[in-house]
Write an enzyme that holds these catalytic residues in place. Structure first.
Site, PDB file in Angstrom:
ATOM      1  N   ARG A 180       0.820  -1.209   0.000  1.00  0.00           N
ATOM      2  CA  ARG A 180       0.000   0.000   0.000  1.00  0.00           C
ATOM      3  C   ARG A 180       0.853   1.258   0.000  1.00  0.00           C
ATOM      4  O   ARG A 180       0.455   2.280  -0.559  1.00  0.00           O
ATOM      5  CB  ARG A 180      -0.968  -0.041   1.186  1.00  0.00           C
ATOM      6  CG  ARG A 180      -2.083  -1.051   0.951  1.00  0.00           C
ATOM      7  CD  ARG A 180      -2.962  -1.312   2.149  1.00  0.00           C
ATOM      8  NE  ARG A 180      -4.076  -2.176   1.762  1.00  0.00           N
ATOM      9  CZ  ARG A 180      -4.915  -2.750   2.609  1.00  0.00           C
ATOM     10  NH1 ARG A 180      -4.776  -2.535   3.914  1.00  0.00           N
ATOM     11  NH2 ARG A 180      -5.901  -3.515   2.173  1.00  0.00           N
ATOM     12  N   TYR A 211      -7.375  -0.193  -6.396  1.00  0.00           N
ATOM     13  CA  TYR A 211      -6.820  -1.499  -6.014  1.00  0.00           C
ATOM     14  C   TYR A 211      -6.008  -1.435  -4.722  1.00  0.00           C
ATOM     15  O   TYR A 211      -5.790  -0.373  -4.168  1.00  0.00           O
ATOM     16  CB  TYR A 211      -6.057  -2.150  -7.147  1.00  0.00           C
ATOM     17  CG  TYR A 211      -4.907  -1.449  -7.801  1.00  0.00           C
ATOM     18  CD1 TYR A 211      -4.205  -0.421  -7.215  1.00  0.00           C
ATOM     19  CD2 TYR A 211      -4.491  -1.878  -9.077  1.00  0.00           C
ATOM     20  CE1 TYR A 211      -3.137   0.176  -7.841  1.00  0.00           C
ATOM     21  CE2 TYR A 211      -3.420  -1.278  -9.717  1.00  0.00           C
ATOM     22  CZ  TYR A 211      -2.737  -0.259  -9.091  1.00  0.00           C
ATOM     23  OH  TYR A 211      -1.677   0.322  -9.736  1.00  0.00           O
ATOM     24  N   GLU A 212      -5.615  -2.611  -4.254  1.00  0.00           N
ATOM     25  CA  GLU A 212      -5.004  -2.786  -2.925  1.00  0.00           C
ATOM     26  C   GLU A 212      -5.917  -2.260  -1.815  1.00  0.00           C
ATOM     27  O   GLU A 212      -5.448  -1.757  -0.794  1.00  0.00           O
ATOM     28  CB  GLU A 212      -3.634  -2.099  -2.860  1.00  0.00           C
ATOM     29  CG  GLU A 212      -2.546  -2.795  -3.637  1.00  0.00           C
ATOM     30  CD  GLU A 212      -2.297  -4.217  -3.174  1.00  0.00           C
ATOM     31  OE1 GLU A 212      -2.530  -4.510  -1.979  1.00  0.00           O
ATOM     32  OE2 GLU A 212      -1.890  -5.043  -4.000  1.00  0.00           O
ATOM     33  N   GLY A 213      -7.213  -2.414  -1.991  1.00  0.00           N
ATOM     34  CA  GLY A 213      -8.194  -1.894  -1.050  1.00  0.00           C
ATOM     35  C   GLY A 213      -8.599  -0.499  -1.470  1.00  0.00           C
ATOM     36  O   GLY A 213      -7.771   0.420  -1.490  1.00  0.00           O
ATOM     37  N   GLN A 230      -9.541   1.969   2.863  1.00  0.00           N
ATOM     38  CA  GLN A 230      -8.427   2.564   3.605  1.00  0.00           C
ATOM     39  C   GLN A 230      -8.943   3.475   4.714  1.00  0.00           C
ATOM     40  O   GLN A 230      -8.439   3.460   5.848  1.00  0.00           O
ATOM     41  CB  GLN A 230      -7.528   3.365   2.663  1.00  0.00           C
ATOM     42  CG  GLN A 230      -6.946   2.585   1.508  1.00  0.00           C
ATOM     43  CD  GLN A 230      -6.183   1.356   1.940  1.00  0.00           C
ATOM     44  OE1 GLN A 230      -5.405   1.396   2.893  1.00  0.00           O
ATOM     45  NE2 GLN A 230      -6.405   0.243   1.252  1.00  0.00           N
TER      46      GLN A 230
END
Length: 589
Positions: A300, A431-433, A438
């Site tokens: 992240r 992406y990546e959450g 977040q």
């Protein structure tokens, strides 16, 4: 259109002066033999900047215009990408912060962060390949057995093999608990069956092998996310002597047609359509998510760097264009509104860079610093990572959009390449959450777990900087202190509101979480710029005649004057939030 030029002066200032990396890192056991300091910083940044500007940046437009394609179970990548990835591998850049016992360079994460920013400024689509490989290698290093580490890591760190993460399935999104991929035990390995989507750099022929990390469920696994295991599934099986063996039953089905990052092959991957893909358990059964989350902070942070990297590239191109484009008899850089946009881009870029480099240093100290301090350092990293991922990627969209605006109509057509930065960076908030995830993580987990203690520790450091700015007895620094002090008070008030909501009304807390994340980003970015201004003032007072320091103070002053007031808007939204969000019927939307 000029190629990317790494902002080496600002990078070196942050690493060696503001962060004092030589003192903070040089004495730590993992780095004691590296002579961490200005000479290492200058050499590393110079080489990385040269590679980014001369080898990677010229590929950006070609990757956009000639996307990766998939045909017959094989992906063809954009022209020049294979050679560029080979250069990254041969230069040791893929294992820059990895363990030297497994082919890594053993450098601090701080240097890996600076290099990653450059790759993303040069060409974000290409930069995704090393990001995924280093992330996969990190998971193997943390959870693999010795045989797995010896088998995969040296090749991955050298760029001879690459790595991927295979999480998402069609219809599942971020809800990994409902995944359908299955792993059936078979002797010392497993047979993997299932399909994954959105797999970045899922297939290519730029290296000899691809090491897929795949989440799947065992036949007797518990329901939900508690029953997920993680498997190493190589494209080609590896023989006992390390040579490559038979082709594994894993193939790309297609490449996605995307808004941006066209050069990055985002694949649908099929595992086990024939006899079943052979996979090897990584870590413990039913602990796959825990293994994967080992790399999430690092991943992240790297996605946050995509926001910064794209923004820096967009800024450089917009500034060059504004100097050359004449309108009304003068270059448009002299027009007040164009100057406003350029200074907005520049000041936000420097604030983002200062924040992410500072927390990369904190990551190094959490991993290798004094044992008694590591837990506190890790709490700080955990708190800051959702801000870095969320705020930097949101701001990256704003800055790349401003880059298009400065080009005017020429920014809206593809010939200039200005629009590509905006299209490419748009995925980073997803992406990546997603950034909503977040924000929820920042408020629901990180803020809530210690009742705001880690945040208050950070805010106390901001308060120290405010006092130091005022003690400097300088008009410019006092103005920065006044603005930063107001933003600090607003952040403390918002934190109190959110903490109360966490105790009394969780939906209300989550409804305020995005505003809270953005407020934190603007404040913390402004704080780090203020620290930069304070140090620049000291250098000038000590006799330096370097214009960089004057420029840094002026940039920090602009941010304090024109950007920090955004904190008041977010604070007002949080403080004034009533039942409007939760009470609004979904049917009315």
């Amino acid at each position: 259109m000029a190629d990317y030029r790494a902002p080496l002066d600002d990078m070196a200032f942050l690493i060696d002066e503001l962060l004092d990396a030589g003192t903070r890192l040089g004495g730590l056991p993992p780095f004691a033999d590296l002579d961490v300091g200005p000479e290492l910083t200058a050499a590393l940044l110079g080489e990385a900047g040269k590679l980014a500007g001369e080898a990677l940046s010229p590929l950006r437009r070609g990757g956009d215009e000639h996307p990766a394609t998939c045909e017959g179970g094989k992906v063809s990548i954009s022209p020049g990408y294979a050679q560029a990835l080979k250069q990254l591998g041969e230069g040791g850049w893929l294992g820059i912060s990895a363990d030297p016992n497994y082919g890594g360079q053993g450098l601090p994460e701080l240097y890996a962060t600076a290099a990653c920013e450059m790759w993303n400024s040069a060409d974000m689509a290409l930069a995704l390949a090393p990001i995924l490989s280093t992330g996969a290698a990190l998971a193997i290093a943390a959870h693999g057995n010795e045989e797995q580490k010896q088998t995969y890591l040296p090749k991955m760190h050298a760029g001879e093999w690459s790595g991927t993460m295979n999480l998402t399935e069609s219809g599942a999104g971020s809800d990994l608990g409902v995944m359908k991929a299955r792993a059936v035990p078979e002797g010392d390995h497993y047979r993997i069956h299932g399909q994954k989507i959105f797999i970045t750099w899922g297939d290519h022929e730029a290296c000899d092998n691809i090491v897929h990390l795949v989440l799947a469920k065992l036949p007797d696994a518990p329901e939900g996310s508690r029953g997920i295991s993680l498997f190493i599934v190589p494209k080609f099986l590896v023989n006992s002597d390390g040579s490559l063996g038979a082709r594994n039953d894993v193939y790309p089905v297609s490449c996605e047609h995307k808004l941006g990052i066209h050069g990055s092959p985002t694949c649908v991957m099929a595992f086990g359509d024939n006899e079943g893909a052979i996979g090897y358990l990584l870590g413990e059964e039913n602990r796959g998510l825990a293994c994967m989350f080992t790399m999430m902070n690092e991943a992240r942070l790297k996605v946050g760097l995509q926001g910064l990297g794209s923004a820096e590239g967009a800024y450089q191109q917009a500034a060059d264009y504004a100097r050359e484009r004449v309108q009304g008899g003068v270059p448009i850089i002299q027009h007040p509104d164009v100057k406003r946009m350029l200074l907005t881009m520049k000041s936000l870029n420097e604030a983002m860079r200062a924040l992410v480099y500072s927390e990369a240093l904190t990551m190094d100290l959490a991993h290798a610093g004094p044992e008694a301090e590591r837990a506190a350092r890790q709490l700080r990293v955990d708190l800051m990572i959702p801000v870095i991922k969320g705020w930097l990627t949101e701001v990256g969209q704003e800055i790349t959009s401003l880059g298009v605006q400065i080009h005017g109509g020429m920014g809206y057509v593809e010939e200039t390449g200005a629009a590509q930065y905006l299209r490419d960076v748009r995925i980073a908030a997803i992406y990546e959450g997603t950034n909503g995830i977040q924000a929820a993580d920042l408020v629901g987990r990180k803020l809530g777990r210690d009742k705001g203690a880690a945040m208050e520790t950070a805010l106390a450091e901001v308060a120290d900087t405010v006092r130091a700015l005022r003690d400097a007895d300088d008009t410019a620094l006092t103005a920065i202190a006044d603005s930063l002090g107001r933003a600090l008070d607003q952040m403390r008030a918002s934190t109190a509101v959110v903490l109360q909501a966490l105790d009394e009304d969780m939906p209300a807390a989550l409804g305020a979480s995005f505003d809270y994340m953005m407020q934190a980003g603007y404040l913390l970015g402004g704080w780090h710029l203020a620290r930069s201004a304070l140090l620049a003032h000291q250098r000038l007072a000590d006799g330096s005649d370097n214009d960089f320091y004057r420029r840094k103070i002026a940039t920090s002053g602009f941010y304090a004057e024109r950007i920090l007031p955004r904190c008041a808007a977010y604070a007002g939204a949080i403080a004034g939030a009533g039942d409007g969000l939760q009470a609004y019927p979904e049917a009315w939307i």
